[in-house]
Design a protein around this motif. Sequence first.
Motif, PDB file in Angstrom:
ATOM      1  N   GLN A 277       0.811  -1.217   0.000  1.00  0.00           N
ATOM      2  CA  GLN A 277       0.000   0.000   0.000  1.00  0.00           C
ATOM      3  C   GLN A 277       0.845   1.267   0.000  1.00  0.00           C
ATOM      4  O   GLN A 277       0.296   2.355  -0.095  1.00  0.00           O
ATOM      5  N   ASP A 278       2.128   1.124   0.101  1.00  0.00           N
ATOM      6  CA  ASP A 278       3.020   2.294   0.138  1.00  0.00           C
ATOM      7  C   ASP A 278       3.359   2.699  -1.295  1.00  0.00           C
ATOM      8  O   ASP A 278       4.152   2.049  -1.973  1.00  0.00           O
ATOM      9  N   LEU A 279       2.739   3.758  -1.764  1.00  0.00           N
ATOM     10  CA  LEU A 279       2.969   4.251  -3.123  1.00  0.00           C
ATOM     11  C   LEU A 279       3.635   5.620  -3.113  1.00  0.00           C
ATOM     12  O   LEU A 279       3.554   6.358  -4.099  1.00  0.00           O
ATOM     13  N   LYS A 280       4.305   5.949  -2.030  1.00  0.00           N
ATOM     14  CA  LYS A 280       5.018   7.224  -1.957  1.00  0.00           C
ATOM     15  C   LYS A 280       6.252   7.167  -2.863  1.00  0.00           C
ATOM     16  O   LYS A 280       6.754   6.084  -3.188  1.00  0.00           O
ATOM     17  N   PRO A 281       6.759   8.324  -3.280  1.00  0.00           N
ATOM     18  CA  PRO A 281       7.951   8.327  -4.151  1.00  0.00           C
ATOM     19  C   PRO A 281       9.143   7.656  -3.486  1.00  0.00           C
ATOM     20  O   PRO A 281       9.294   7.683  -2.258  1.00  0.00           O
ATOM     21  N   ILE A 282       9.984   7.041  -4.291  1.00  0.00           N
ATOM     22  CA  ILE A 282      11.184   6.369  -3.792  1.00  0.00           C
ATOM     23  C   ILE A 282      12.248   7.423  -3.498  1.00  0.00           C
ATOM     24  O   ILE A 282      12.508   8.308  -4.314  1.00  0.00           O
ATOM     25  N   GLU A 283      12.860   7.319  -2.343  1.00  0.00           N
ATOM     26  CA  GLU A 283      13.952   8.230  -1.968  1.00  0.00           C
ATOM     27  C   GLU A 283      15.185   7.384  -1.662  1.00  0.00           C
ATOM     28  O   GLU A 283      15.427   6.984  -0.524  1.00  0.00           O
ATOM     29  N   VAL A 284      15.950   7.083  -2.700  1.00  0.00           N
ATOM     30  CA  VAL A 284      17.165   6.284  -2.582  1.00  0.00           C
ATOM     31  C   VAL A 284      18.273   7.008  -3.326  1.00  0.00           C
ATOM     32  O   VAL A 284      18.051   7.556  -4.413  1.00  0.00           O
TER      33      VAL A 284
ATOM     34  N   MET B 229       4.158   5.375  -9.950  1.00  0.00           N
ATOM     35  CA  MET B 229       3.551   5.092  -8.652  1.00  0.00           C
ATOM     36  C   MET B 229       2.564   6.179  -8.258  1.00  0.00           C
ATOM     37  O   MET B 229       1.535   5.890  -7.626  1.00  0.00           O
ATOM     38  N   GLY B 230       2.851   7.413  -8.632  1.00  0.00           N
ATOM     39  CA  GLY B 230       1.900   8.479  -8.364  1.00  0.00           C
ATOM     40  C   GLY B 230       0.601   8.276  -9.119  1.00  0.00           C
ATOM     41  O   GLY B 230      -0.502   8.448  -8.572  1.00  0.00           O
ATOM     42  N   ARG B 231       0.712   7.916 -10.404  1.00  0.00           N
ATOM     43  CA  ARG B 231      -0.495   7.633 -11.189  1.00  0.00           C
ATOM     44  C   ARG B 231      -1.252   6.441 -10.621  1.00  0.00           C
ATOM     45  O   ARG B 231      -2.486   6.446 -10.546  1.00  0.00           O
ATOM     46  N   LEU B 232      -0.501   5.400 -10.203  1.00  0.00           N
ATOM     47  CA  LEU B 232      -1.148   4.214  -9.643  1.00  0.00           C
ATOM     48  C   LEU B 232      -1.866   4.543  -8.343  1.00  0.00           C
ATOM     49  O   LEU B 232      -2.975   4.036  -8.091  1.00  0.00           O
ATOM     50  N   GLU B 233      -1.269   5.397  -7.528  1.00  0.00           N
ATOM     51  CA  GLU B 233      -1.911   5.774  -6.266  1.00  0.00           C
ATOM     52  C   GLU B 233      -3.229   6.489  -6.526  1.00  0.00           C
ATOM     53  O   GLU B 233      -4.238   6.239  -5.848  1.00  0.00           O
TER      54      GLU B 233
END
Length: 462
Positions: free
Chosen positions: A207-214, A231-235
């Motif tokens: 359920q975590d669709l936040k942007p990846i910060e790596v 992921m933003g569109r999917l959310e």
Amino acid sequence: MTRNDSSLFTRLAVLVSLVLCVGATALAIAAWYYARAAADDAYDRVLKGAALQMADSLTVDGGEMIVDLPASAFELLGLAERDRLFYRIVDPEGKTLTGYADLANGSDLSAVRSEPIVQNGSYSGDPVRIVVVARAFSDPALSGWAHVIVAQTTEARRALAAELTTRAVLLVLIMSVMALAGTALAIRYALRPVWRLGAALNSRDSQDLKPIEVDMPREMRPFVGSINHFMGRLERRVSQLERFIADAAHQIRTPLTALTAQVDLLGQDKLGAGARQHLERVQQRAEELARLTNQLLSHAMVIHRADAVRLAPVNLVDIARRAFRAAVPITLSPDIIVSFEADESDPKVLGDAVSLREAIVNVIDNALRHGTLSRLEVKVSSEAGNAVIEVEDDGPGIPREAWESVTQRFATPKQNGGTAGLGFSIAAEVASAHGGTLGFRERNERGFVVVLKLPLLTGEGD
């Protein structure tokens, strides 16, 4: 659909290996040319030195040329044990004084003056290296150019060239292997951000669709940006779907409940036979519509929870008991005997309680609607590492040839037709999501059984 292509590491390693192979081949060829030139240069120096010593030993006495070949010249040439030596001394008049008269026969000796000439040739069928040295005489009795011709076979120089080439090629191979090993380590290190990104995605909650910060290299930032955009569109789509399901559950169920209630209020005693028949059909269709709507919403909920909810240890007996109470209506005919039985194993499974409850409710509901005549039994037990839920009725059952099809969507277990539904399809999907199976047991003297098997939680006994 993804193709089963080779890994990026393999592709890079293969390309680097090809480059190293081409480079090693070029170096091996260059080493062979260099070794041959070095061997020729070394042996040519010895050959010219011997020829010059022979030329220096020529003297003129009484108008005649005296040949006194020094032993040191032959000792020098004798260092090449594999080779054979040929020589010829020619006086200024062109006569052969000593040696092999046919050696370099036909060569233009007048062209040799100040500098020795070295060339390839053949003698007695063997390849030889020939050096021609000229010496000028100005004696009153004998003047002109005398020539010393020395030839040597090439076995020793070929052996030296082969040895030098072998050593050089061996060194190139060792360096290539070391370079390949170093390149493999470098590729592994360079690809670590890719594996780090994959690990970050795999460790995320569904359920975590936040942007990846790596932290990523500059070359991978477009890739990470594309993932974050997707992921933003999917959310947004998931949020819209959840709102739609919630709205549909409220907006559709409410008018259906009201419609069913309004139909029930119509007095059948005031209607004629034809009208009562039509009213019964309306009641039947309204009930089927309400049931199908509930199943569709239940199916959508089960699919969503399969991807969104983490599984947790649950007590299957408690879930089955709640499902039993929810599925058996209060208005059930008193002539139908229903029972719930659970053994003492108290089986626990790793699952989603809501989805499992929906699956069991649908199985029991199917049994009540399409199978049960006078008896319905629900049993919970454990056997062979599985938790087992059995729903048994005394109805006609489902023919063996239809077992596979009834777990498909909108298939009906009724042999005489009837309304198709999603009951078994929902139960089968929930069982599959939990690593279990939905099966059937052929009707015996007691009845027909639907069997739901789920793997027991680790540490639970049979």
